[in-house]
Design a protein around this motif. Structure first.
Motif, PDB file in Angstrom:
ATOM      1  N   ALA A  82       1.053   4.210  -2.897  1.00 27.58           N
ATOM      2  CA  ALA A  82       0.813   5.608  -2.548  1.00 27.58           C
ATOM      3  C   ALA A  82       1.922   6.508  -3.082  1.00 27.58           C
ATOM      4  N   GLN A 101       0.835  -1.200   0.000  1.00 27.45           N
ATOM      5  CA  GLN A 101       0.000   0.000   0.000  1.00 27.45           C
ATOM      6  C   GLN A 101       0.873   1.253   0.000  1.00 27.45           C
ATOM      7  N   GLU A 111       1.215   7.017  -6.684  1.00 27.34           N
ATOM      8  CA  GLU A 111       0.088   7.933  -6.842  1.00 27.34           C
ATOM      9  C   GLU A 111       0.536   9.383  -6.661  1.00 27.34           C
TER      10      GLU A 111
END
Length: 317
Positions: free
Chosen positions: A43, A39, A46
């Motif tokens: 991120a 995760q 992103e």
């Protein structure tokens, strides 16, 4: 299709014709510890995509599993624009396997094989980078390598099946000014690859452990790939076999977060600039087979056109 994924997909595709897209696919976590790590990596991608003005979609990060991540992955690639100059980044984060017959990226639910992904991408004629950060990922180069593509894997063989740290270092490097090796104000995919591979080496050396991952990069379509230690600076000084073009030139043209100067160039100028740079790289490979006069005559013509291209470029609107 889940509502959040559908909204993200439509939002990304609406502006996809003239801007890069980043698709991050997070695979099955295996354990909660790995899940938290994956995760975090997604991120970072992103954040870099948003900073660079690229569209971003992530599959596998939410709790939705209907339809399957396999089907959502396929749907995204089927509906994304297939032509144009704006690149498509496909980033695979998680675990992988290779039984000697088939390499897989492990998803929640049905896995996706390297062969399947190659089939999904076959109609896509725009520039594509596939960054496979998983263990046992090397075979993805064999299936995905081709003209106009950059393929990065965390390992050099399917037998390197242990957890790969490369993906974390790459996710950090792609948005870090410290990875700007040639100091041009932006980090290329090549520079991020070299920086991450160097950190992988440092980790195993510091731990006194035998390295179980050796990243590869392929951008010349020969399905072989080059390790980071074949480069001096941002130029490859070794090649996989006699006569093969060196890797790295095309990957050095990929910038997820372009500099202000790069953003100011019109798309047509960037496309022609990249073509001229690739031609210069090819010419360098041919230097030993040309007379000195012929070699420098060809270099001069390319450099003059490149200079005129920059001189005549008007800032993009």
């Amino acid at each position: 299709m889940s509502v959040p994924f559908a909204i993200a997909l439509v939002s990304t595709l609406l502006g996809a014709v003239d801007r890069p897209q980043v698709l991050v696919v997070v695979g099955a976590e295996g354990t909660p510890e790995y899940g938290a790590t994956f995760q975090k990596w997604s991120a970072l991608w992103e954040a870099a995509a948003k900073k660079g003005g690229a569209g971003f979609v992530c599959i596998g990060r939410d709790a939705t599993t209907t339809p399957s991540d396999h089907d959502r992955f396929r749907t995204f690639l089927a509906e994304a624009p297939r032509v144009g100059s704006a690149p498509l980044w496909v980033v695979l984060i998680g675990h992988g396997t290779d039984d000697g017959r088939e390499a897989r990226f492990n998803l929640r639910g049905p896995d996706v094989t390297a062969k399947e992904l190659a089939e999904w991408l076959e109609p896509v004629k725009r520039p594509v980078a596939v960054v496979n950060c998983t263990s046992a990922s090397a075979a993805f180069i064999n299936h995905l390598s081709g003209p106009g593509r950059v393929v990065v894997t965390a390992t050099r063989s399917g037998s390197e099946s242990s957890y790969a740290r490369f993906g974390g270092y790459l996710a950090e490097a792609i948005g870090s000014p410290a990875a700007d090796l040639d100091k041009d104000g932006q980090v290329s995919l090549l520079e991020a690859f070299l920086t991450a591979a160097d950190r992988v080496r440092e980790f195993y050396r510091g731990e006194g452990r035998l390295a179980t991952e050796h990243p590869l990069l392929d951008d010349n379509g020969d399905k072989l790939g080059s390790p980071a230690d074949w480069f001096q600076g941002v130029r490859a000084v070794r090649r996989a076999k006699d006569g093969a073009a060196v890797d790295g030139t095309r990957a050095h043209q990929w910038h997820l977060i372009p500099s202000a100067r790069e953003r100011a160039l019109p798309v047509s100028v960037r496309v022609r600039r990249d073509e001229l740079e690739l031609a210069l790289a090819t010419l360098r490979d041919q230097k030993d087979r040309l007379s000195e006069d012929e070699y420098y005559d060809r270099v001069e013509k390319l450099m003059v056109e490149l200079a005129r291209l920059y001189a005549g470029a008007k800032p993009a609107p």
